[in-house]
Design a protein around this motif. Structure first.
Motif, PDB file in Angstrom:
ATOM      1  N   LYS A 121       2.587   6.435  11.913  1.00  0.00           N
ATOM      2  CA  LYS A 121       3.381   6.041  13.110  1.00  0.00           C
ATOM      3  C   LYS A 121       4.778   6.475  13.296  1.00  0.00           C
ATOM      4  CE  LYS A 121       0.867   1.599  12.813  1.00  0.00           C
ATOM      5  NZ  LYS A 121       0.711   0.155  12.480  1.00  0.00           N
ATOM      6  N   GLY A 122       4.917   7.561  12.341  1.00  0.00           N
ATOM      7  CA  GLY A 122       6.467   7.930  12.490  1.00  0.00           C
ATOM      8  C   GLY A 122       7.425   7.254  11.584  1.00  0.00           C
ATOM      9  N   ILE A 123       7.058   6.370  10.940  1.00  0.00           N
ATOM     10  CA  ILE A 123       8.076   5.465  10.062  1.00  0.00           C
ATOM     11  C   ILE A 123       7.954   6.033   8.583  1.00  0.00           C
ATOM     12  CG2 ILE A 123       8.586   3.121   9.452  1.00  0.00           C
ATOM     13  CD1 ILE A 123       7.081   2.233  11.794  1.00  0.00           C
ATOM     14  N   ASN A 124       9.241   6.432   8.261  1.00  0.00           N
ATOM     15  CA  ASN A 124       9.387   6.850   6.783  1.00  0.00           C
ATOM     16  C   ASN A 124       9.231   5.881   5.946  1.00  0.00           C
ATOM     17  OD1 ASN A 124       9.558   9.473   7.800  1.00  0.00           O
ATOM     18  ND2 ASN A 124      11.658   9.443   7.781  1.00  0.00           N
ATOM     19  N   ALA A 125       8.089   5.883   5.160  1.00  0.00           N
ATOM     20  CA  ALA A 125       7.657   4.706   4.055  1.00  0.00           C
ATOM     21  C   ALA A 125       6.939   5.607   2.770  1.00  0.00           C
ATOM     22  CB  ALA A 125       6.887   3.963   4.485  1.00  0.00           C
ATOM     23  N   GLU A 126       7.480   5.224   1.609  1.00  0.00           N
ATOM     24  CA  GLU A 126       6.791   5.653   0.279  1.00  0.00           C
ATOM     25  C   GLU A 126       6.464   4.458  -0.589  1.00  0.00           C
ATOM     26  OE1 GLU A 126       5.929   8.432  -0.693  1.00  0.00           O
ATOM     27  OE2 GLU A 126       7.003  10.028   0.515  1.00  0.00           O
ATOM     28  N   LEU A 127       5.924   4.715  -1.647  1.00  0.00           N
ATOM     29  CA  LEU A 127       5.653   3.648  -2.558  1.00  0.00           C
ATOM     30  C   LEU A 127       6.090   4.170  -3.972  1.00  0.00           C
ATOM     31  CD1 LEU A 127       2.745   4.653  -4.185  1.00  0.00           C
ATOM     32  CD2 LEU A 127       1.859   4.009  -2.032  1.00  0.00           C
ATOM     33  N   ILE A 128       6.642   3.148  -4.961  1.00  0.00           N
ATOM     34  CA  ILE A 128       6.689   3.423  -6.173  1.00  0.00           C
ATOM     35  C   ILE A 128       6.073   2.510  -6.975  1.00  0.00           C
ATOM     36  CG2 ILE A 128       8.425   3.520  -7.999  1.00  0.00           C
ATOM     37  CD1 ILE A 128      10.542   4.314  -5.866  1.00  0.00           C
ATOM     38  N   ASN A 129       5.050   3.037  -7.777  1.00  0.00           N
ATOM     39  CA  ASN A 129       4.193   2.175  -8.553  1.00  0.00           C
ATOM     40  C   ASN A 129       3.555   2.861  -9.639  1.00  0.00           C
ATOM     41  OD1 ASN A 129       1.679   3.406  -7.637  1.00  0.00           O
ATOM     42  ND2 ASN A 129       1.595   1.940  -5.889  1.00  0.00           N
ATOM     43  N   SER A 130       2.653   2.342 -10.539  1.00  0.00           N
ATOM     44  CA  SER A 130       2.100   2.829 -11.626  1.00  0.00           C
ATOM     45  C   SER A 130       1.254   4.087 -11.547  1.00  0.00           C
ATOM     46  CB  SER A 130       1.428   1.746 -12.655  1.00  0.00           C
ATOM     47  OG  SER A 130       0.321   1.225 -11.998  1.00  0.00           O
ATOM     48  N   THR A 131       0.822   4.520 -10.223  1.00  0.00           N
ATOM     49  CA  THR A 131       0.028   5.479  -9.985  1.00  0.00           C
ATOM     50  C   THR A 131       0.601   6.962  -9.906  1.00  0.00           C
ATOM     51  OG1 THR A 131      -0.081   5.387  -7.458  1.00  0.00           O
ATOM     52  CG2 THR A 131      -1.543   3.912  -8.721  1.00  0.00           C
TER      53      THR A 131
END
Length: 138
Positions: free
Chosen positions: A76-86
């Motif tokens: 959708k053009g929204i800058n998101a990231e994840l930080i997890n054990s993967t």
């Protein structure tokens, strides 16, 4: 608010209680929101993120949900990231740097990250303001 709802999320109207919750969030009031799976909780922090300066930090224990939401937001053009054990340590450092420089609007963080030495300091150094949000999801 309606424009952002349509532009980023493709909806013409809110589900029950979403608008009231979002208005409360935007006014800076604390909220505890309990909704069923599929009830629209995520919109209650994602839409305000698009209306506010700064970032919205989301703490979520569900890796698959984090991935689904980050992928959907990026489409959708929204800058998101994840930080997890993967992720590898190098990937985590890369994402943390993107968060620090303001390139990420909504970072999703696994709760166990909070116990990693130095990570709490990273969050404190983001200098979150009163109008920036921290959400816990499940």
């Amino acid at each position: 608010m309606q424009d952002i709802l349509k532009k980023y999320f493709g909806y013409d109207e809110f589900r029950p209680l979403q608008k009231e919750i979002i208005e409360r969030v935007l006014s800076g009031k604390d909220s505890v929101v309990l909704m069923p799976t599929g009830g629209g909780k995520s919109l209650c922090f994602q839409l305000p993120a698009m209306m506010m300066d700064g970032i919205v930090v989301v703490i979520s224990p569900l890796i698959s949900l984090m991935k689904d939401q980050v992928d959907a937001l990026n489409k959708k053009g929204i800058n998101a990231e994840l930080i997890n054990s993967t992720l590898s340590q190098n990937e985590i450092i890369f994402i943390m740097n993107k968060v620090k420089t303001g390139k990420i609007k909504i970072p999703y963080i696994a709760p166990e990250r909070l116990s990693v030495p130095g990570f709490e300091e990273f969050l404190h150094n983001l200098k979150l303001k009163v109008n920036e949000l921290l959400f816990f999801t499940a």
